[in-house]
Scaffold this active site. Structure first.
Site, PDB file in Angstrom:
ATOM      1  CG  HIS A 195     -29.528  23.950  21.723  1.00  0.00           C
ATOM      2  ND1 HIS A 195     -29.439  24.176  23.079  1.00  0.00           N
ATOM      3  CD2 HIS A 195     -28.953  22.747  21.491  1.00  0.00           C
ATOM      4  CE1 HIS A 195     -28.824  23.133  23.629  1.00  0.00           C
ATOM      5  NE2 HIS A 195     -28.515  22.260  22.691  1.00  0.00           N
ATOM      6  CD  GLU A 200     -30.234  18.571  21.529  1.00  0.00           C
ATOM      7  OE1 GLU A 200     -29.165  17.955  21.470  1.00  0.00           O
ATOM      8  OE2 GLU A 200     -30.288  19.793  21.713  1.00  0.00           O
ATOM      9  CE  LYS A 203     -24.574  21.948  24.413  1.00  0.00           C
ATOM     10  NZ  LYS A 203     -25.379  21.494  25.524  1.00  0.00           N
ATOM     11  N   GLY A 227     -26.467  17.690  28.958  1.00  0.00           N
ATOM     12  CA  GLY A 227     -25.349  18.032  29.833  1.00  0.00           C
ATOM     13  C   GLY A 227     -25.482  17.490  31.244  1.00  0.00           C
ATOM     14  CB  SER A 264     -26.194  12.756  28.397  1.00  0.00           C
ATOM     15  OG  SER A 264     -26.283  13.909  29.229  1.00  0.00           O
ATOM     16  CD  GLU A 319     -27.236  24.537  26.064  1.00  0.00           C
ATOM     17  OE1 GLU A 319     -26.461  25.012  25.218  1.00  0.00           O
ATOM     18  OE2 GLU A 319     -27.084  23.406  26.575  1.00  0.00           O
ATOM     19  CG  ASN A 366     -24.444  22.417  20.120  1.00  0.00           C
ATOM     20  OD1 ASN A 366     -23.766  23.430  19.917  1.00  0.00           O
ATOM     21  ND2 ASN A 366     -25.515  22.409  20.919  1.00  0.00           N
TER      22      ASN A 366
HETATM   23  P1  PGA Z   1     -24.847  17.142  25.641  1.00  0.00           P
HETATM   24  O1  PGA Z   1     -25.543  18.321  24.778  1.00  0.00           O
HETATM   25  O2  PGA Z   1     -24.469  16.056  24.649  1.00  0.00           O
HETATM   26  O3  PGA Z   1     -23.647  17.784  26.275  1.00  0.00           O
HETATM   27  O4  PGA Z   1     -25.859  16.671  26.608  1.00  0.00           O
HETATM   28  C1  PGA Z   1     -26.382  18.040  23.700  1.00  0.00           C
HETATM   29  C2  PGA Z   1     -26.904  19.321  23.105  1.00  0.00           C
HETATM   30  O5  PGA Z   1     -27.224  20.241  23.864  1.00  0.00           O
HETATM   31  O6  PGA Z   1     -27.032  19.467  21.871  1.00  0.00           O
END
Ligand code: PGA
Length: 252
Positions: free
Chosen positions: A95, A167, A11, A173, A213, A97, A9
């Site tokens: 997601h 998640e 983003k 992140g 992460s 976010e 992903n």
């Molecule tokens: P990250 O993001 O691996 O940077 O923690 C995962 C995601 O939001 O899908």
């Protein structure tokens, strides 16, 4: 058993040139791979270019979101038939976010889910608790509501096509991955909910990805767990070499 899926992903990262170089690089790196399934979800602006340049490679291309209507006067939105016609095979829905910054709710997740299924896209439905919710002991309650409301009205035949991504918001992140044991506990809980909703056979078919992460140095331990069927990878998918390492996880 379930074929593992490693999904990137991106983003809101990369220019078109950067996206194209990444695609050339990954195509060379993973040309020999038949398992796991590999997916990249770039900004939807690049779906078509990446689908074209990755044609013939094992890497498929998905979108990070989809609108719930198929067409109409909805300025700025992109529909499932558009994404499918541009070469997308999958779409990420709900997601954290999008829940946090763009008003996504379980109800809008559900509408997008139906649109994805109608459009022939494989939905990757994201669920996960915040740190406050985890510390208050509400993880299972939150996940249960997200699954039951997000998947409302889906019949077992449609559910077999689903991918779920767990998640935990506090792990996205932040560099703080859930331990394999913590993740496995929630994945097993989710599989139990899927069994309740759709029956054992369908629940056993649905892939549940872990996200938050994920890196080269924690993927092997995560994938060793029974109910972890793959990963949704943010930051570490931006670099082709680190994404390749995750794709080449050991175990399973
Ligand atoms: P990250 O993001 O691996 O940077 O923690 C995962 C995601 O939001 O899908």
């Amino acid at each position: 058993m379930r074929t593992p899926l490693i999904a990137g992903n991106w983003k809101m990262f990369k220019t078109l040139d950067e996206a194209s170089s990444w695609a050339d690089d990954i195509a060379k790196r993973v040309s020999d791979i038949t398992r796991p399934e590999i997916l990249v979800c770039p900004p939807c602006l690049y779906v078509h270019a990446l689908a074209e340049s990755l044609r013939g490679s094992p890497v498929r291309v998905g979108s990070q979101n989809v609108f719930w209507e198929d067409s109409g006067a909805f300025t700025g939105e992109v529909s499932a038939p558009m994404l499918a016609s541009a070469g997308a095979s999958h779409v990420i829905i709900g997601h954290s976010e999008r829940r946090q910054y763009f008003g996504e709710t379980d109800e809008t997740v559900n509408k997008r889910l139906f649109a994805a299924i109608r459009g022939g896209l494989t939905p990757i439905v994201c669920v996960g608790e915040t740190l406050d919710q985890r510390e208050a002991g509400k993880t299972n309650t939150v996940i249960e509501a997200q699954i039951k409301n997000g998947l409302a009205g889906i019949d077992p035949g449609q559910a077999g096509l689903l991918v779920i991504a767990y998640e935990p918001v506090w792990a996205i992140g932040t560099g703080k991955t859930a331990t394999p044991e913590t993740a496995q506990g929630v994945h097993a809980f989710i599989r139990g909910l899927l069994r309740e909703l759709f029956g054992q056979e369908v629940a056993d078919r649905i892939r549940i990805l872990y996200g938050g992460s994920v890196k080269g140095d924690n993927i092997d331990a995560l994938m060793a767990k029974a109910d972890i069927d793959g990963a949704l990878v943010g930051g570490a998918s931006l670099d082709a070499a680190s994404f390749e390492r995750i794709i080449r996880f050991k175990g399973k």
